[in-house]
Write an enzyme that holds these catalytic residues in place. Structure first.
Site, PDB file in Angstrom:
ATOM      1  N   LEU A 131     -57.919  32.636  69.599  1.00 48.80           N
ATOM      2  CA  LEU A 131     -58.270  31.693  70.810  1.00 48.80           C
ATOM      3  C   LEU A 131     -57.934  33.024  72.164  1.00 48.80           C
ATOM      4  CD1 LEU A 131     -58.140  29.328  72.218  1.00 48.80           C
ATOM      5  CD2 LEU A 131     -56.391  28.920  72.745  1.00 48.80           C
TER       6      LEU A 131
ATOM      7  N   THR B 248     -50.476  31.708  66.800  1.00 48.26           N
ATOM      8  CA  THR B 248     -49.379  32.151  68.410  1.00 48.26           C
ATOM      9  C   THR B 248     -51.224  32.448  69.510  1.00 48.26           C
ATOM     10  OG1 THR B 248     -49.670  34.382  67.238  1.00 48.26           O
ATOM     11  CG2 THR B 248     -47.495  33.130  67.431  1.00 48.26           C
TER      12      THR B 248
ATOM     13  N   GLU C 187     -22.792  16.175  56.709  1.00 46.07           N
ATOM     14  CA  GLU C 187     -23.118  16.360  57.527  1.00 46.07           C
ATOM     15  C   GLU C 187     -22.172  16.807  58.464  1.00 46.07           C
ATOM     16  OE1 GLU C 187     -26.120  17.499  57.657  1.00 46.07           O
ATOM     17  OE2 GLU C 187     -26.635  16.795  55.795  1.00 46.07           O
TER      18      GLU C 187
ATOM     19  N   ASP D 272     -28.060  25.934  51.650  1.00 40.75           N
ATOM     20  CA  ASP D 272     -26.810  26.406  52.216  1.00 40.75           C
ATOM     21  C   ASP D 272     -26.505  28.238  52.459  1.00 40.75           C
ATOM     22  OD1 ASP D 272     -27.248  24.595  54.210  1.00 40.75           O
ATOM     23  OD2 ASP D 272     -25.370  23.698  53.096  1.00 40.75           O
TER      24      ASP D 272
ATOM     25  N   HIS E 145     -20.827  20.340  58.781  1.00 43.49           N
ATOM     26  CA  HIS E 145     -21.788  21.053  59.214  1.00 43.49           C
ATOM     27  C   HIS E 145     -21.719  21.019  61.053  1.00 43.49           C
ATOM     28  CE1 HIS E 145     -23.914  22.879  56.390  1.00 43.49           C
ATOM     29  NE2 HIS E 145     -24.348  21.810  56.116  1.00 43.49           N
TER      30      HIS E 145
ATOM     31  N   HIS F  68     -52.565  21.151  77.144  1.00 40.88           N
ATOM     32  CA  HIS F  68     -52.687  20.425  75.400  1.00 40.88           C
ATOM     33  C   HIS F  68     -52.350  18.974  76.351  1.00 40.88           C
ATOM     34  CE1 HIS F  68     -53.598  23.318  72.604  1.00 40.88           C
ATOM     35  NE2 HIS F  68     -52.557  23.743  72.673  1.00 40.88           N
TER      36      HIS F  68
ATOM     37  N   VAL G  95     -55.996  29.301  78.334  1.00 41.95           N
ATOM     38  CA  VAL G  95     -54.981  30.125  77.098  1.00 41.95           C
ATOM     39  C   VAL G  95     -53.661  30.146  77.634  1.00 41.95           C
ATOM     40  CG1 VAL G  95     -54.543  32.537  75.439  1.00 41.95           C
ATOM     41  CG2 VAL G  95     -57.543  31.689  75.885  1.00 41.95           C
TER      42      VAL G  95
END
Length: 601
Positions: free
Chosen positions: A148, A144, A370, A447, A373, A283, A102
């Site tokens: 586990l 989260t 785009e 948006d 942005h 992992h 963990v």
């Protein structure tokens, strides 16, 4: 003449037959003493008798079949419906998870270690007069690692582990939930010392007295009452710990949360950079990595951790699994860096929609949207570092997106929120500047939803408006969950006005900014139409470095690693729009914390 044998004939009725027989014998002059005696015998067919009992026999057979079938299942037969459905994990064979497996929750492991020590050495604490903690609530966002961590606690303590879901206590039959709670704790006492883990306890642990007092609520409340009684009925010598997991600790009953029942409230949040690195190392271990990555796997895990802000443990596990699947699909013997690049991008924004071919006009609109942005993010001081801009259709509906790399920030100031709103409006304003107000598309719908939610939270929840004042009405979430608004109609009108004022002010600021940088938008849009994907390095080559000092750790990290081929960073999307959607399509689903969580102290 003597005639022998049996004769068969039909008669209409018994009375008519006897009357005609007497008349015939009277005509023949037969004395009464010599007349033929008549006797009757009732005979019932066995088939008819079975048909009469067929419904009863069928019902008995069905009940017997249901009972036998149910007894073969883990839950028991029809007569054992009140038995607990908790799954018992053997301490020697089933529970193999340890704390070393963990990662990313060091504080939670340290806090829950007390339960492990007590279950291992209870005498050490009991001789000082200490009592075993009854239980702990593990709360936090999905994925989260609450379950586990509970398994790791059982594995470290080397005790049996009883796992059950909160919904398994609730049935349509009255009294079943209470019976299963009693049976669960009876099983725990037989296996003591042991750990009980109730996942999603909010299914039975919601506050009592809400939503009426009839029907299913009575059954749920009786189940909760039995759980309260059982947890309060532990003796001091019964070494049983109850762990419970939930995503909604705010709805739990206060009686359940009090000391003596759940003594510890352990919050498991999304991991930070160091936590994500530890989870990646866990992992990455089972994967067959390329030799280049194995040389310094710690640095590779650090790189992935920096590039995946807001990811939970489940998200990281999904990325590593997707990378291995992609390597297998392309026939490689090892998992390489490019597999992680594709896996991260697929997890966040979905696969490329190669079958979705945009018309030249639509593609041009997406490019300028785009680019708007990107330019806003480049020339606003508090905007997050830009990593990639794409006009390739992906996911369920996004025709384009901009990726940013936000830091692990837990607070937003008023200027930071204002810059985020402006950056989110950049696409719509860019369309207006280059195509005219009459040709604005529906691409900015997502948006507008984000900035409206942000502005409402700022005014109604965070006290960031001078007119409304430093008050908090619970924000948009409280208004949705309650039948009545927590403020008057006059205040509602003020909120509507101030939210609209905040957005229109930001809109004018964004328009002024993009008008001043019209040529830069045109450069970025033309490059997007040519390459379809541009990176931070392309933006620096076109516009130069951002005109602000790199105060942010993410900016510094990107500057240090400029020129390196790195995995496409995932998109953290608080409502400010770290991933901006392209025209005619919604943005990908956000994975990171929501804005109100980020601003919470």
């Amino acid at each position: 003449m003597n005639v022998g044998g049996d004769f068969y004939f039909s008669i209409g009725s018994v009375e008519a037959f006897e009357r005609k027989l007497d008349e015939a014998q009277a005509e023949l002059g037969i004395p009464s003493a010599e007349r033929i005696p008549v006797s009757y015998q009732d005979e019932i067919s066995s088939v008819g008798a079975l048909l009469n009992f067929a419904p009863t026999l069928l019902l008995i057979g069905v009940l017997y079949w249901i009972s036998r079938r149910g007894s073969a299942s883990p839950g028991g037969g029809i007569f054992s419906i009140g038995k607990s459905r908790a799954k018992l994990f053997n301490k020697d064979t089933d529970v193999k998870v340890k704390f070393k497996d963990v990662a990313g929750m060091d504080e939670a492991k340290e806090e829950i270690m007390e339960f492990v020590k007590f279950l291992k050495e209870p005498a050490k604490y009991e001789k000082l007069g200490a009592k075993i903690p009854r239980g702990a609530i593990l709360s936090g966002p999905p994925g989260t690692g609450k379950t586990l961590l509970a398994k790791a606690t059982a594995g470290e303590a080397s005790v049996p582990f009883l796992s059950v879901s909160g919904s398994e206590f609730v049935e349509m039959f009255v009294g079943v939930g209470s019976s299963r709670v009693r049976d669960l704790f009876a099983s725990a006492k037989k296996n003591a010392p042991c750990i009980i883990f109730v996942d999603e306890i909010d299914a039975i642990g919601k506050s009592r007295g809400k939503g009426g007092s009839f029907g299913g609520n009575d059954e749920r409340e009786s189940t909760l009452n039995q759980l309260l009684v059982e947890m309060d009925g532990f003796g001091t010598n019964e070494h049983i710990v109850v762990l419970a997991g939930t995503n909604r600790p705010d709805v739990l009953d206060p009686a359940l949360m009090r000391p003596g029942r759940f003594d510890r409230h352990i919050t498991i949040d999304r991991p930070d950079v160091s936590g994500r690195k530890g989870i990646y190392l866990v992992h990455l271990g089972p994967l067959r990595l390329d030799e280049k990555l194995k040389v310094d796997i710690s640095a590779f895990a650090q790189k992935l951790a920096v590039l995946t802000p807001g990811f939970s443990g489940a998200d990281i596990a999904n990325v590593c699994n997707e990378a291995a699947l992609r390597a297998a699909r392309r026939g490689s013997d090892y998992v390489e860096n490019v597999d992680f690049e594709t896996a991260i991008e697929r997890v966040i924004v979905g696969l490329e929609k190669k079958s979705r071919v945009l018309s030249p006009d639509e593609k041009k609109t997406v490019a300028y949207h785009e680019a708007g942005h990107a330019i806003c993010g480049w020339f606003l001081e508090h905007a997050d570092p830009l990593l990639k801009v794409s006009i390739i259709p992906r996911g369920a509906g996004a025709l384009g997106y901009a990726q940013y790399l936000p830091p692990d920030r837990y607070l937003l100031s008023t200027p930071q929120m204002a810059d985020r709103i402006c950056m989110t409006l950049g696409g719509r304003v860019s369309e207006e500047i280059f195509f005219g107000a009459e040709n604005i598309t529906t691409g900015a719908q997502d948006d507008l939803q984000k900035i409206t939610r942000m502005a409402f939270e700022a005014c109604a929840n965070y006290g960031m408006n001078d007119v409304i004042g430093p008050v908090s009405y619970g924000g948009d979430r409280a208004a949705k969950e309650s039948w009545t608004k927590p403020f008057s109609e006059k205040t509602a009108e003020m909120l509507d006005y101030e939210v609209r004022k905040m957005i229109t002010t930001a809109y004018e600021r964004t328009r002024n900014l993009l008008t001043a940088h019209r040529d830069d938008i045109d450069k970025v849009a033309r490059l997007l139409l040519e390459k379809e994907v541009i990176t931070r390095e392309d933006m620096i080559d076109l516009l130069g470095k951002r005109p602000f000092a790199s105060r942010d750790d993410m900016d510094k990290w990107l500057d240090e690693h400029r020129g390196e081929k790195s995995a496409p960073p995932p998109i953290e999307t608080p409502p400010a729009g770290d991933v901006e959607d392209g025209p005619l399509g919604p943005a990908p689903i956000p994975i990171s914390k929501s804005l109100d969580d980020k601003l919470m102290l």
